[in-house]
Write an enzyme that holds these catalytic residues in place. Structure first.
Site, mmCIF file in Angstrom:
data_model
loop_
_atom_site.group_PDB
_atom_site.id
_atom_site.type_symbol
_atom_site.label_atom_id
_atom_site.label_comp_id
_atom_site.label_asym_id
_atom_site.label_seq_id
_atom_site.Cartn_x
_atom_site.Cartn_y
_atom_site.Cartn_z
ATOM 1 N N PHE A 1 -16.986 5.991 7.797
ATOM 2 C CA PHE A 1 -17.056 6.442 6.398
ATOM 3 C C PHE A 1 -18.364 6.039 5.717
ATOM 4 O O PHE A 1 -18.336 5.507 4.597
ATOM 5 C CB PHE A 1 -15.919 5.828 5.570
ATOM 6 C CG PHE A 1 -14.555 6.369 5.828
ATOM 7 C CD1 PHE A 1 -14.319 7.733 5.780
ATOM 8 C CD2 PHE A 1 -13.482 5.521 6.075
ATOM 9 C CE1 PHE A 1 -13.039 8.231 5.995
ATOM 10 C CE2 PHE A 1 -12.203 6.010 6.286
ATOM 11 C CZ PHE A 1 -11.981 7.365 6.248
ATOM 12 N N GLU B 1 -15.974 1.713 -2.504
ATOM 13 C CA GLU B 1 -16.424 0.463 -3.152
ATOM 14 C C GLU B 1 -15.218 -0.409 -3.517
ATOM 15 O O GLU B 1 -15.234 -1.100 -4.531
ATOM 16 C CB GLU B 1 -17.261 0.762 -4.407
ATOM 17 C CG GLU B 1 -18.489 1.603 -4.164
ATOM 18 C CD GLU B 1 -19.451 0.980 -3.188
ATOM 19 O OE1 GLU B 1 -19.837 1.671 -2.224
ATOM 20 O OE2 GLU B 1 -19.804 -0.200 -3.348
HETATM 21 C C1 LIG Z 1 -16.166 9.533 1.102
HETATM 22 C C2 LIG Z 1 -16.250 8.068 1.446
HETATM 23 C C3 LIG Z 1 -17.476 7.425 1.400
HETATM 24 C C4 LIG Z 1 -17.571 6.071 1.762
HETATM 25 N N1 LIG Z 1 -18.810 5.458 1.776
HETATM 26 C C5 LIG Z 1 -18.919 4.213 2.308
HETATM 27 C C6 LIG Z 1 -20.205 3.619 2.526
HETATM 28 O O1 LIG Z 1 -21.250 4.185 2.196
HETATM 29 N N2 LIG Z 1 -20.261 2.393 3.117
HETATM 30 C C7 LIG Z 1 -19.145 1.722 3.510
HETATM 31 O O2 LIG Z 1 -19.270 0.631 4.049
HETATM 32 N N3 LIG Z 1 -17.911 2.238 3.292
HETATM 33 C C8 LIG Z 1 -17.759 3.475 2.723
HETATM 34 N N4 LIG Z 1 -16.523 4.029 2.532
HETATM 35 C C9 LIG Z 1 -15.331 3.287 2.964
HETATM 36 C C10 LIG Z 1 -14.445 2.829 1.831
HETATM 37 O O3 LIG Z 1 -15.056 1.800 1.120
HETATM 38 C C11 LIG Z 1 -13.101 2.436 2.476
HETATM 39 O O4 LIG Z 1 -12.466 3.646 2.848
HETATM 40 C C12 LIG Z 1 -12.231 1.645 1.543
HETATM 41 O O5 LIG Z 1 -12.794 0.391 1.330
HETATM 42 C C13 LIG Z 1 -10.807 1.458 2.084
HETATM 43 O O6 LIG Z 1 -10.789 1.087 3.435
HETATM 44 P P1 LIG Z 1 -9.852 1.886 4.459
HETATM 45 O O7 LIG Z 1 -10.153 3.329 4.292
HETATM 46 O O8 LIG Z 1 -10.033 1.317 5.803
HETATM 47 O O9 LIG Z 1 -8.374 1.651 3.942
HETATM 48 P P2 LIG Z 1 -7.443 0.374 4.254
HETATM 49 O O10 LIG Z 1 -8.203 -0.880 4.032
HETATM 50 O O11 LIG Z 1 -6.807 0.577 5.577
HETATM 51 O O12 LIG Z 1 -6.362 0.509 3.101
HETATM 52 C C14 LIG Z 1 -5.220 1.387 3.193
HETATM 53 C C15 LIG Z 1 -4.386 1.158 1.931
HETATM 54 O O13 LIG Z 1 -3.912 -0.203 1.890
HETATM 55 C C16 LIG Z 1 -4.324 -0.827 0.694
HETATM 56 N N5 LIG Z 1 -4.688 -2.216 0.951
HETATM 57 C C17 LIG Z 1 -5.453 -2.715 1.964
HETATM 58 N N6 LIG Z 1 -5.602 -4.040 1.842
HETATM 59 C C18 LIG Z 1 -4.927 -4.411 0.740
HETATM 60 C C19 LIG Z 1 -4.702 -5.642 0.069
HETATM 61 N N7 LIG Z 1 -5.236 -6.787 0.514
HETATM 62 N N8 LIG Z 1 -3.957 -5.635 -1.065
HETATM 63 C C20 LIG Z 1 -3.419 -4.489 -1.544
HETATM 64 N N9 LIG Z 1 -3.591 -3.298 -0.950
HETATM 65 C C21 LIG Z 1 -4.339 -3.251 0.159
HETATM 66 C C22 LIG Z 1 -5.548 -0.027 0.219
HETATM 67 O O14 LIG Z 1 -5.753 -0.158 -1.167
HETATM 68 C C23 LIG Z 1 -5.143 1.385 0.635
HETATM 69 O O15 LIG Z 1 -4.324 1.940 -0.329
HETATM 70 C C24 LIG Z 1 -16.405 5.362 2.129
HETATM 71 C C25 LIG Z 1 -15.151 6.026 2.125
HETATM 72 C C26 LIG Z 1 -15.074 7.352 1.806
HETATM 73 C C27 LIG Z 1 -13.723 8.040 1.839
#
Ligand SMILES: Cc1cc2nc3c(=O)[nH]c(=O)nc-3n(C[C@H](O)[C@H](O)[C@H](O)COP(=O)(O)OP(=O)(O)OC[C@H]3O[C@@H](n4cnc5c(N)ncnc54)[C@H](O)[C@@H]3O)c2cc1C
Length: 402
Positions: free
Chosen positions: A175, A384
């Site tokens: 991502f 973020e």
């Molecule tokens: C279009 C797009 C652009 C992006 N750009 C970048 C980028 O430039 N650089 C980069 O590094 N990343 C980037 N990201 C990644 C983004 O920051 C992550 O998708 C986000 O941080 C969530 O991580 P995950 O998708 O693995 O979800 P997960 O961490 O697997 O979370 C799944 C769900 O569980 C919840 N959850 C997880 N942990 C907890 C907790 N401790 N307490 C409560 N709830 C929790 C989350 O809120 C979510 O609802 C991008 C994502 C997208 C979709």
């Protein structure tokens, strides 16, 4: 001051409040200029075209950079405007108001990477990497997220191992904004897996496009912000010189959190801009669309909806400006930032949804544009740090207040 101070003091509370909600004349000028630019350049036809093409609007990005809109926070000596996050938020807000997809893409061209370099890079790194980003000649990507580590970046599977005067990096990032268009990358890697807690063994490296062992793959099929390219990175024995370590080894996690203090405010600005843009379209439509012989704005169900939308946008904007103001005063407040981001993201979702409702069935069609604002708004609750992660930060802060 304690309440004792008021006892025999004829004027105990000093002067009338000096709190000022007005933007400075310079900030107002910036808003006017960027508004004019975005309204002229981000045409509805272009918005629909880029939404379908899923392509970065490079020519527009260069134009915006040439006008200084993408380098607000970069000091003049490195080719920027020498202003702050508040000025950057004004730019982001207006661009996303005019067009959410193109606005986000342009506002994320350098991803605040110059901020990490300015705070922790050495002079050689600053001179080499910041000016081309400030000019818009180069694009940046910041890679933290991994397939197995999204919200929780306290441990990275990507590793960097020292081999002579180089580091060898192996792993994968998921991502990543600008993955396939970027020239300059920053990568968060585990340099000491034995460290406890693990995040004390993380460091940040600079990599460049074309370095052997760095491969980017474009991701297709996103819900919104389609002109903002997203992709994955694979690092396979990617060799970077030891001069490409940013700051101190073992401080990467802390530098990342510091970066988020700023980037999260600009995401709140994206959300406020998108909400404002959808609101304005809904207001204009409600004044002209007639049902039962009168404009639909005459129906209280519609006019009160518009009033609620305006209330939400105004409160989200004030929170976002306050967080930016604190950041620029060098008093970043992670809880304030998280409140602004979480609230603005929710407002963007609610207001863009309401905008579709005001348009009725036409709101469901691409040609009426508000559905695109709604699709784009969702990202502000995800990247973020998701809204849940923002709330964890806020709760952490509240616990310390007890
Ligand atoms: C279009 C797009 C652009 C992006 N750009 C970048 C980028 O430039 N650089 C980069 O590094 N990343 C980037 N990201 C990644 C983004 O920051 C992550 O998708 C986000 O941080 C969530 O991580 P995950 O998708 O693995 O979800 P997960 O961490 O697997 O979370 C799944 C769900 O569980 C919840 N959850 C997880 N942990 C907890 C907790 N401790 N307490 C409560 N709830 C929790 C989350 O809120 C979510 O609802 C991008 C994502 C997208 C979709």
């Amino acid at each position: 001051m304690s309440y004792e101070h008021t006892k025999h003091n004829p004027k105990p509370f000093g002067e009338k409040s000096k709190m000022d909600f007005k933007l400075t004349p310079e900030q107002q000028e910036i808003r006017k200029a960027v508004k004019e630019f975005a309204e002229k350049e981000f045409t509805p036809e272009l918005a629909l075209e880029f939404d379908q093409k899923e392509e970065f609007p490079m020519a527009l990005y260069k134009k915006a950079a040439h006008l200084g809109f993408t380098s607000m926070r970069i000091p003049e000596q490195y080719g920027g405007q020498g202003l702050g996050v508040l000025e950057d938020c004004i730019i982001v807000e207006e661009m996303c108001r005019a067009e959410p997809g193109i606005g986000v893409a342009i506002s994320l061209g350098n991803l605040m990477i110059p901020d990490v370099l300015l705070k922790h890079g050495n002079e050689e790194q600053k001179k080499k990497y910041i000016p081309p980003l400030a000019r818009g000649d180069k694009i940046a990507a910041a890679a933290f997220t991994e397939p197995e580590h999204g919200s929780d970046i306290t441990r990275m599977d990507s590793t960097a191992v020292k081999c002579g005067s180089e580091w060898s990096i192996n792993g994968a990032k998921e991502f990543i904004t600008n993955a396939t268009t970027a020239d300059t990358f920053i990568l968060l890697c585990q340099t000491d897996p034995s460290c406890q807690p693990t995040y004390r063994g993380q460091s940040i490296f600079i990599a460049e496009k074309g370095m052997p062992g760095l491969e980017a793959t474009k991701l297709h099929g996103k819900m919104g912000i389609k002109p903002c390219v997203t992709g994955s990175l694979a690092m396979s024995d990617l060799k970077v010189p030891e001069t490409n370590v940013i700051g101190e080894l073992g401080r990467g996690f802390y530098y990342t959190l510091e970066l988020f203090d700023g980037t999260r405010i600009t995401v709140a600005a994206q959300a406020v801009g998108m909400a404002q843009g959808a609101f304005e379209r809904a207001l204009a439509y409600a004044k002209t669309r007639k049902q039962s012989g009168q404009p639909i704005i005459n129906f209280q169900g519609i006019s009160h909806k518009l009033a609620e939308m305006a209330i939400k946008i105004e409160s989200a904007r004030l929170m976002m400006y306050k967080a930016a103001w604190l950041y620029d005063k060098e008093k970043p407040n992670p809880a304030q930032t998280s409140m602004a981001k979480a609230y603005a993201g929710r407002v963007a979702m609610e207001v863009t949804d309401d905008a579709i409702q005001v348009f009725g069935g036409y709101g469901y069609l691409a040609d009426y544009h508000v559905e695109r604002y709604h699709r784009c708004a969702k990202i502000t609750e995800l990247y973020e740090g998701t809204s849940e992660i923002q709330k964890n930060t806020i709760v952490g802060y509240l616990m310390k207040q007890q």
